[in-house]
Design an enzyme around this catalytic site. Structure first.
Site, mmCIF file in Angstrom:
data_model
loop_
_atom_site.group_PDB
_atom_site.id
_atom_site.type_symbol
_atom_site.label_atom_id
_atom_site.label_comp_id
_atom_site.label_asym_id
_atom_site.label_seq_id
_atom_site.Cartn_x
_atom_site.Cartn_y
_atom_site.Cartn_z
ATOM 1 N N HIS A 24 0.832 -1.205 0.000
ATOM 2 C CA HIS A 24 0.000 0.000 0.000
ATOM 3 C C HIS A 24 0.864 1.252 0.000
ATOM 4 C CE1 HIS A 24 0.686 0.909 4.208
ATOM 5 N NE2 HIS A 24 0.196 -0.253 4.608
ATOM 6 N N HIS A 27 4.090 1.392 2.136
ATOM 7 C CA HIS A 27 5.233 0.605 1.658
ATOM 8 C C HIS A 27 5.820 1.246 0.391
ATOM 9 C CE1 HIS A 27 2.337 -2.636 3.231
ATOM 10 N NE2 HIS A 27 3.158 -2.359 4.207
ATOM 11 N N CYS A 132 3.435 -9.107 20.921
ATOM 12 C CA CYS A 132 2.385 -8.731 19.962
ATOM 13 C C CYS A 132 2.770 -9.343 18.614
ATOM 14 C CB CYS A 132 2.266 -7.216 19.819
ATOM 15 S SG CYS A 132 1.228 -6.751 18.425
ATOM 16 N N CYS A 135 3.197 -6.768 15.675
ATOM 17 C CA CYS A 135 4.493 -6.056 15.645
ATOM 18 C C CYS A 135 5.646 -7.032 15.568
ATOM 19 C CB CYS A 135 4.754 -5.271 16.928
ATOM 20 S SG CYS A 135 3.544 -4.072 17.382
ATOM 21 N N CYS A 149 -1.462 -4.218 23.116
ATOM 22 C CA CYS A 149 -0.291 -3.681 22.421
ATOM 23 C C CYS A 149 -0.480 -2.181 22.191
ATOM 24 C CB CYS A 149 -0.108 -4.411 21.085
ATOM 25 S SG CYS A 149 0.732 -3.442 19.844
ATOM 26 N N HIS A 152 -0.945 -1.540 18.135
ATOM 27 C CA HIS A 152 -2.107 -2.066 17.416
ATOM 28 C C HIS A 152 -3.372 -2.148 18.254
ATOM 29 C CE1 HIS A 152 1.317 -3.589 15.042
ATOM 30 N NE2 HIS A 152 0.513 -3.338 14.035
ATOM 31 N N LYS A 298 -5.294 6.192 10.535
ATOM 32 C CA LYS A 298 -4.208 5.265 10.291
ATOM 33 C C LYS A 298 -4.606 4.315 9.161
ATOM 34 C CE LYS A 298 -1.135 2.239 12.584
ATOM 35 N NZ LYS A 298 -1.105 0.930 12.994
ATOM 36 N N LYS A 301 -4.996 -2.728 7.160
ATOM 37 C CA LYS A 301 -5.827 -3.748 6.545
ATOM 38 C C LYS A 301 -7.111 -3.925 7.356
ATOM 39 C CE LYS A 301 -3.404 -7.554 6.042
ATOM 40 N NZ LYS A 301 -2.673 -8.746 5.660
#
Ligand code: MSP
Length: 487
Positions: A24, A27, A132, A135, A149, A152, A298, A301
């Protein structure tokens, strides 16, 4: 220490991406930045090596493969091409796409782990903490937020297991000295990491006993290596640490390692400590860029708000995205993705300013021709300061300077009115300026610049900017950037 490298070599890396992610905007951003930098050094006639790839071990991948009823290796074999395809679509020209399941990476990790062990920097113990999976990282109870976490906000797993520790704390002073010495860019990210190191730097757990999908520790095969540790070693395997020693010596240390701000701790603290332990030179610079949000949210997915490679390209084409991402926000700062501002930037800056300058100038040259003579505008484009901007990864400033110069050229054509005067000297100045701008913009918008250079018959290299434009004829060049009207 390894042999010092020749300074006409340039090695740039991106993070390696979790193979089970959909490529996405975030990246793409890391990889585009590396591509822009790699191309800039190609312009300067350096030998460039650009490494990217996928991170394929660990609990996250193992779990995702289980859900698909596939072996982890089959699963990652299906996924890695997604990133390769996305990079191809964006003209991201890497030299190697490393996968952490590549045999030479596994071998490199084994060799380095054994060296660290033999140095006495790895010892067995018991770890108790919270893990986590998203991560692939451990947290202490204090670091959790409401038991979840902190990154997340997802459930963590309480772990108590036998593990091997790496003596990270032993390298505290060396790490602090390094961090004070401008290892991290941009500057404003440095203090936070330094404070964290000063506050507490504990030894870290580097192995998992109850995980199968990973690289076994060479000195105790009942453990696999913690995914982050071996992932960091990709920067060595990718450049030929065991596959091609000569290549490694020529390119190592990395000149710039581009990462996102979320993974700075791993790269600025753990990574150097591993290298200190095995006595390998450190990379010269770690550059942590900001994060893109979508409507201030943020991108993830699970939120379903991922802007995919194809969606991005379909808005206004690849070069529009490449230009937008680096002109909208200074590299290093966060940005908020907005489709309308992408189109506006494309329409106003690429189409109206640069595109129109080209079509107006070439239409007149086709009619009246050119006459070579000294170019009074050239001093307005300070290529030396643009070079400095590029070398500091200040892409935003570099683009700003180029577009100010394009404004100057557009004002020049309006004032000199070559369509009335038929002045071939003025047309020559404009053609030469278009050439300079095209060369400098090539790393950002390569396909468009290649079309322009083909039409103008010049080659794309920084050396060319030092010589006058030689050609006499240029054909009319219609809208290289077609405006987008309805959006
Ligand atoms: N696998 C690790 C990196 C190991 S490197 C030895 C990892 N992978 S990742 O796929 O989660 O992230 C890869 C890169 O994408 C990171 O640099 C990260 O900062 C970047 N981005 C992911 N989402 C992002 C945004 N929304 N915006 C900008 N970049 C972000 O971490």
């Amino acid at each position: 220490m390894e042999m010092a490298k020749n300074n006409k070599h340039f090695y740039v890396t991106t993070p390696i991406y979790y193979a089970n992610d959909i490529p996405h905007i975030g990246h793409i951003y890391s990889s585009l930045a590396a591509d822009i930098l790699a191309r800039w050094y190609l312009l300067k006639k350096y030998r460039v090596f650009f490494l990217t790839g996928t991170d394929e071990h660990g609990r996250k991948i193992e779990k995702a493969a289980e859900r698909k009823n596939l072996s982890p290796k089959k699963f990652v074999d299906q996924l890695a091409p997604q990133f390769k395809n996305a990079w191809r679509k964006f003209n991201i020209n890497y030299n190697r796409f490393i996968r952490t399941t590549d045999p030479d990476h596994i071998k490199t990790a084994e060799i380095i782990l054994r060296k660290i062990y033999e140095k006495g920097d790895i010892y067995p113990g018991e770890y108790e903490g919270f893990y986590c999976t998203e991560c692939e990282a451990y947290f202490s109870e204090k670091e959790l937020e409401k038991g979840k976490c902190p990154i997340h906000q997802k459930k963590v797993i309480k772990l108590k297991e036998q593990t091997y520790f790496f003596k990270l704390s032993k390298y505290k002073n060396q790490i602090l000295e390094l961090l004070e010495n401008d290892f991290i860019r941009p500057e404003f990210r440095k203090r936070e990491i330094i404070n964290r190191v000063k506050e507490k730097l504990e030894d870290i757990s580097i192995s998992r006993k109850n995980l199968k999908w990973g690289i076994p520790l060479p000195f105790d095969k009942s453990h696999v290596c913690y995914v982050w540790i071996e992932a960091l070693l990709n920067y060595l395997s990718g450049i030929g640490y065991i596959k091609n020693k000569k290549h490694f010596q020529v390119f190592w240390p990395a000149d710039v390692q581009i990462i996102g701000k979320d993974i700075l701790w791993f790269h600025a603290v753990i990574w150097p400590a591993l290298l200190f332990s095995v006595n390998i030179d450190l990379p010269k610079k770690i550059f942590a860029h900001g994060w893109w949000t979508l409507n201030k949210e943020k991108i993830s997915k699970s939120r379903g708000n991922v802007v995919s490679a194809d969606e991005l390209i379909n808005i206004a084409g690849v070069d529009a995205v490449r230009y937008y991402l680096f002109s909208e926000t200074p590299f290093g700062q966060d940005g908020d993705f907005d489709k309308n501002s992408l189109i506006n930037r494309y329409n106003n800056e690429l189409a109206d300013k640069f595109g129109n300058l080209i079509s107006r100038t070439t239409a007149l040259i086709e009619k009246y021709g050119l006459k070579q003579n000294p170019n009074p505008l050239i001093k307005e484009l300070n290529i030396k300061t643009i070079e400095m901007n590029m070398e500091n990864l200040d892409f935003h400033q570099a683009l700003k300077k180029v577009f100010n110069f394009i404004d100057i050229c557009n004002t020049y054509i309006d004032q000199k009115k070559p369509w009335l005067t038929k002045n071939k000297s003025i047309l020559y100045h404009l053609a030469e300026n278009i050439r300079l701008v095209t060369i400098i913009l090539w790393p950002f918008i390569p396909k468009s610049c290649e079309k322009i250079s083909k039409n103008f018959h010049f080659s794309i290299s920084l050396d060319e900017t030092k010589k006058p434009l030689k050609i006499k004829r240029i054909k009319k060049f219609e809208a290289i950037f077609k405006k987008i009207d309805n959006f």
